[in-house]
Every structure is written in C-alpha cells, then in structure tokens.
Design a protein around this motif. Structure first.
Motif, PDB file in Angstrom:
ATOM      1  N   UNK A 214      34.443  -7.566  -9.969  1.00  0.00           N
ATOM      2  CA  UNK A 214      33.111  -8.161 -10.120  1.00  0.00           C
ATOM      3  C   UNK A 214      32.240  -7.891  -8.898  1.00  0.00           C
ATOM      4  N   UNK A 215      32.841  -7.938  -7.722  1.00  0.00           N
ATOM      5  CA  UNK A 215      32.077  -7.625  -6.506  1.00  0.00           C
ATOM      6  C   UNK A 215      31.642  -6.169  -6.483  1.00  0.00           C
ATOM      7  N   UNK A 216      32.405  -5.324  -7.196  1.00  0.00           N
ATOM      8  CA  UNK A 216      32.046  -3.901  -7.293  1.00  0.00           C
ATOM      9  C   UNK A 216      31.047  -3.651  -8.419  1.00  0.00           C
ATOM     10  N   UNK A 217      30.664  -4.729  -9.131  1.00  0.00           N
ATOM     11  CA  UNK A 217      29.653  -4.602 -10.177  1.00  0.00           C
ATOM     12  C   UNK A 217      30.170  -4.142 -11.524  1.00  0.00           C
ATOM     13  N   UNK A 218      31.498  -4.201 -11.750  1.00  0.00           N
ATOM     14  CA  UNK A 218      32.065  -3.708 -13.010  1.00  0.00           C
ATOM     15  C   UNK A 218      31.907  -4.698 -14.156  1.00  0.00           C
ATOM     16  N   UNK A 219      31.828  -5.994 -13.864  1.00  0.00           N
ATOM     17  CA  UNK A 219      31.603  -7.019 -14.888  1.00  0.00           C
ATOM     18  C   UNK A 219      31.108  -8.280 -14.207  1.00  0.00           C
ATOM     19  N   UNK A 220      30.667  -9.256 -15.008  1.00  0.00           N
ATOM     20  CA  UNK A 220      30.078 -10.480 -14.473  1.00  0.00           C
ATOM     21  C   UNK A 220      31.039 -11.662 -14.491  1.00  0.00           C
ATOM     22  N   UNK A 221      31.890 -11.721 -15.523  1.00  0.00           N
ATOM     23  CA  UNK A 221      32.800 -12.849 -15.660  1.00  0.00           C
ATOM     24  C   UNK A 221      33.992 -12.427 -16.507  1.00  0.00           C
ATOM     25  N   UNK A 222      35.153 -13.018 -16.211  1.00  0.00           N
ATOM     26  CA  UNK A 222      36.336 -12.815 -17.038  1.00  0.00           C
ATOM     27  C   UNK A 222      37.131 -14.116 -17.071  1.00  0.00           C
ATOM     28  N   UNK A 223      37.795 -14.384 -18.191  1.00  0.00           N
ATOM     29  CA  UNK A 223      38.647 -15.562 -18.332  1.00  0.00           C
ATOM     30  C   UNK A 223      40.100 -15.102 -18.312  1.00  0.00           C
ATOM     31  N   UNK A 224      40.864 -15.633 -17.382  1.00  0.00           N
ATOM     32  CA  UNK A 224      42.272 -15.273 -17.262  1.00  0.00           C
ATOM     33  C   UNK A 224      43.135 -16.502 -17.517  1.00  0.00           C
ATOM     34  N   UNK A 225      44.132 -16.339 -18.349  1.00  0.00           N
ATOM     35  CA  UNK A 225      45.021 -17.455 -18.688  1.00  0.00           C
ATOM     36  C   UNK A 225      46.414 -17.206 -18.146  1.00  0.00           C
ATOM     37  N   UNK A 391      44.976  -6.039 -19.651  1.00  0.00           N
ATOM     38  CA  UNK A 391      45.564  -5.334 -18.514  1.00  0.00           C
ATOM     39  C   UNK A 391      46.112  -6.298 -17.463  1.00  0.00           C
ATOM     40  N   UNK A 392      45.409  -7.402 -17.219  1.00  0.00           N
ATOM     41  CA  UNK A 392      45.764  -8.286 -16.113  1.00  0.00           C
ATOM     42  C   UNK A 392      46.709  -9.420 -16.487  1.00  0.00           C
ATOM     43  N   UNK A 393      46.667  -9.891 -17.724  1.00  0.00           N
ATOM     44  CA  UNK A 393      47.541 -11.016 -18.100  1.00  0.00           C
ATOM     45  C   UNK A 393      48.956 -10.542 -18.371  1.00  0.00           C
ATOM     46  N   UNK A 394      49.926 -11.360 -18.004  1.00  0.00           N
ATOM     47  CA  UNK A 394      51.336 -10.980 -18.129  1.00  0.00           C
ATOM     48  C   UNK A 394      51.980 -11.512 -19.395  1.00  0.00           C
ATOM     49  N   UNK A 395      51.181 -12.070 -20.315  1.00  0.00           N
ATOM     50  CA  UNK A 395      51.722 -12.595 -21.565  1.00  0.00           C
ATOM     51  C   UNK A 395      50.800 -12.218 -22.717  1.00  0.00           C
ATOM     52  N   UNK A 396      51.314 -12.308 -23.927  1.00  0.00           N
ATOM     53  CA  UNK A 396      50.503 -12.112 -25.131  1.00  0.00           C
ATOM     54  C   UNK A 396      49.832 -13.431 -25.469  1.00  0.00           C
TER      55      UNK A 396
END
Length: 464
Positions: A214-225, A391-396
């Motif tokens: 996000x700091x690199x400007x690739x996206x604005x927000x993401x939700x990670x569970x 890509x980032x979450x370790x579960x389905x």
C-alpha cells in the motif's frame, strides 16, 4: 395449477398433489403453510431426531427467525457465474410450480450461502460447502412479530400413496413441534476447550507485506483473516451454541448452515443486502474498537473511534463502494453524511446504513453478485485485493466473510456477511476473524483487533 389453490388441511393438499402428479405423469411440488406454536431453537433441536442431511438457522436483530430442516431442492454451483446459475434455476423452478404465498419468508424459501471466492481450493475442511449452495427445506419454521408458521415443501410423485405420505409427514411434523421440558439444562451445557492460534507469526508478516504494497501505491486497503483451532472432548452442541449466541449477541444475525454433518455457525453484526418489496438495504460496517469496562470508558473509546483517521478512512472505502454498486440496480441511493456507532457485546464499529429504491428488474441475487465482496471483506481495488488475499492468507476462507441468508418466492430476503463465524466438524471448530489493513496499519495492533473479533464465538463455545 394445484399449488395456487387454498386447501382446508395439509392432508387435502397432498391428496390433490398426488392426483395432479398422476394426471400429468410427473413430480409436483406441494407447499402447505399453517400457523403453529413453536420456539425456533426447540424446533431446531427437535430436528435432530429426523437425522436429515441439511439444517439451516437464521435470525436477524429485528426478530425474524427461519429454521429449515431437510431438503426438497439442493441447488449448488461453482465459478464466477454461480449467482446467475442459482438465480436462473430458482426462477425456473418457481415458474414451473407457480407457488403463491401470503407472508414473507414462508412457502418455498431458499436458505444457504456462498463461498468468499468463486472457485474453492481443495481444502478438505470445506468439502461439504460448494462455492454456492442454496436449499429449499422440506420443513420451514418462520417466526416474526410473535407469530409462527410451519411450511411443508414436498415433491410428490405419481406413484406415491397419499395416506402413507400424509402419515409420515404428520409424524415428522409432530416430532418437530413437540414441547420439551428440559430445555434450560440442555442449552446451558458447558464446553471445555483447547484453543490454538494457527500461524500467528506468519499472519503478522503478511500484514506487513500488505502495508508495504500500500505504501508503494499498489492498493488502498486489504482485509486479512486468520484462524483458530478449537477442540473439546465429545461433539460440539450446535443448538446450545446457537442459544448462547442469541443470548450474548442480540444485535447480530445468528446463523447455522449444516450440510452432511458439518456446521458453519456464526453471529455477525453485518448485513450484506436485504430486499423488501422494491427496497434494498445494506450496512457499511468497518472500523473497530473495544468496549469499555465502564460507561465513561466505553463512550471515550467510541468517540475515539469516530474521530480516528485510520478507521474513518477504512470505513469510507466501504461506504463509497457499496454506494457505487447500489447504483447499478437502484434508481436512488440514500446515505447519511457520517457514520454512527454500532455496539455489540465485545466490540463497537463505525456504521452507515445504506438504502436504495430498486430498479424494476432488480433481483436480490443480482445485488449480492454486484456487492460481494465489499471492501469490508476484501479491499480496494477489489480485484487486486482479492487476488492478494489468496496469496497472503495461510488458510482457505471457504464461506467465511461470504454471503449467507435466505430468499423467498417473491424475491424478498436477506443475506449477511459471515464474519464472527466458525466451521464445526464433530469435536473441532475452525474459527475465523479478520481486519482491514491500510497503509498506516500496525501488525501488532491488527492482531489485537482479531483477538477481539474471536470473542463472540469463543465466549459462546465456552459459555462465558
């Protein structure tokens, strides 16, 4: 059509249904709705005696409860067209049988939900939950405004014996509506639990990776569970869990979707979309703070949340995207100028209700297809965020943070977002909680936020 007629009794409905099936030489759907006296959780508990593969429970904060038992129709789908597929087959089924209903949420009602992603991985724990699964229950209890109705939905064939069919249905109906004298003790059973956090270090590292992007400007927000594994000796008691969720989370949507012995259960504060006639409703719920130990502390935490730049930014992402999505199927969208606080037992959120006048051809499943996932569950831009979640979450995720709810034959219905939830299989539960990550998020603080969001399910499981 026989289904349009009003019958004096359930027996008359099924006798005429079998006669019509013989005349047309094809199966017919018979739907019969009657007023009854039954408590939804007691009805749900009683259904265990029928040993059917499907059970559904749904209650909203406004007092509407639906309980479905068994299956007369099980619609499943996969892929990006799953919402269209369910809608097309449901409308074709209704057209074939031409059922009319008097009360919303009675008669033929589909209950179930969808997965977060349109295509599921091969995660073994979600085997019984396809990307889309909506069931027409054989028995449906509907409760609203201190009234209750029992609907029986049953396919009859030309070969059915009406007397034997009626006798079986009457026996099942009586079992479901039976009064129980040991209710209090049954629902208050205590659970001793073993709780294990899954990949906590890796999750914090994923949050930092997202912040860097996000700091690199690739996206604005993401939700990670992230997930917890919860175990106990002996099977978890689903009716008792629902009882405690309703007691402890009165301002939430409480749901259970049981398929082939597994149960997806939760108490979510967030409506995704509701259709009532030509009107559509949605909730923007994003931005979280804890509850205070005193009224003064609680109010201070709430005011802090209302004035917090990070949380207000996260909330505005959600409001804007829901508004943009609503404009695709609504002629007019109404949104308050600023959020208010939505308080549950364990946390408080920034909340903005959204209301729209639907276009003439607007359908509830079209709305869900357009809105899901909101930035409160995925992120923004939507496509980039969802791809990065995988890509980032370790579960389905499975059905976590996805639409669950119901829709009736008139197109009315309601779906919530399946957060504060868990998948239960025998003596083990997999609980899920997530939070919105923006450019100034702290992995440690976000981890603490997920700890708060696990509390509703953990408290209900442990009976705290």
């Amino acid at each position: 059509m026989i289904d349009d007629l009003k019958y004096a009794s359930m027996a008359e409905a099924f006798i005429n249904g079998v006669q019509k099936a013989k005349q047309e030489n094809k199966d017919k759907l018979v739907t019969y709705t009657m007023e009854c006296e039954s408590q939804p959780l007691q009805f749900y508990r009683n259904s265990e005696k029928l040993k059917m593969d499907f059970r559904h429970f749904w209650s909203d904060p406004e007092g509407v409860t639906l309980v479905g038992v068994g299956s007369t129709l099980d619609l499943t789908a996969d892929g990006h067209s799953r919402f269209d597929s369910i809608q097309t087959r449901w409308l074709a089924f209704l057209k074939e049988h031409q059922i009319s209903i008097e009360h919303a949420g009675t008669g033929p009602v589909l209950m179930g939900g969808f997965s977060f992603n349109p295509v599921l991985t091969a995660a073994e724990e979600w085997t019984n939950y396809p990307a889309a699964a909506m069931v027409l229950p054989q028995f449906l209890l509907t409760q609203r405004e201190n009234k209750a109705w029992l609907t029986v939905n049953k396919r009859v064939t030309p070969k059915d014996d009406p007397k034997a069919l009626i006798a079986t249905i009457e026996e099942q109906k009586n079992m479901l509506l039976a009064d129980r004298t040991d209710e209090e003790g049954y629902f208050q059973t205590h659970q001793d639990l073993q709780v294990t956090a899954l990949f906590p270090t890796e999750w914090k590292a994923s949050v930092q990776k997202a912040v860097d992007k996000m700091k690199a400007g690739e996206l604005e927000k993401i939700v990670l569970s992230r997930a917890l594994r919860v175990k106990k000796e002996g099977s978890l008691n689903i009716p008792a869990l629902l009882y405690r969720l309703k007691q402890q989370q009165p301002n939430s949507f409480v749901f259970a979707i049981e398929r082939f012995g597994d149960a997806f259960v939760g108490a979510t504060p967030e409506r995704l979309v509701k259709r009532e006639g030509t009107k559509f409703y949605a909730d923007a719920l994003a931005g979280t703070a804890s509850r205070g130990g005193t009224q003064a502390e609680d109010e201070a935490l709430g005011q802090g949340l209302l004035n917090d730049k990070k949380n207000r930014q996260e909330h505005q992402f959600v409001v804007k995207m829901i508004k943009d999505d609503f404009e695709a199927f609504c002629d007019k969208v109404i949104i308050p100028d600023r959020p208010v606080l939505y308080k549950t037992r364990d946390v408080q959120h920034l909340y903005t209700p959204i209301y729209g006048h639907g276009k003439p051809d607007a359908h509830l499943l079209d709305a869900i297809s357009k809105i899901h996932p909101t930035p409160a569950m995925g992120g923004t831009p939507k496509e980039k965020a969802v791809a990065l979640i995988s890509e980032l979450e370790s579960h389905e995720r499975g059905w976590y943070s996805a639409p669950v709810g119901w829709i009736d034959s008139n197109g009315n219905g309601e779906f919530s977002v399946a957060i504060r939830s868990g998948l239960i299989r025998g003596n083990e539960a997999r609980l899920f909680a997530g939070c919105g990550i923006v450019s100034d998020s702290s992995p440690t603080e976000e981890f603490k936020e997920t700890e708060m969001k696990f509390r509703p399910m953990l408290n209900a499981l442990k009976e705290e």
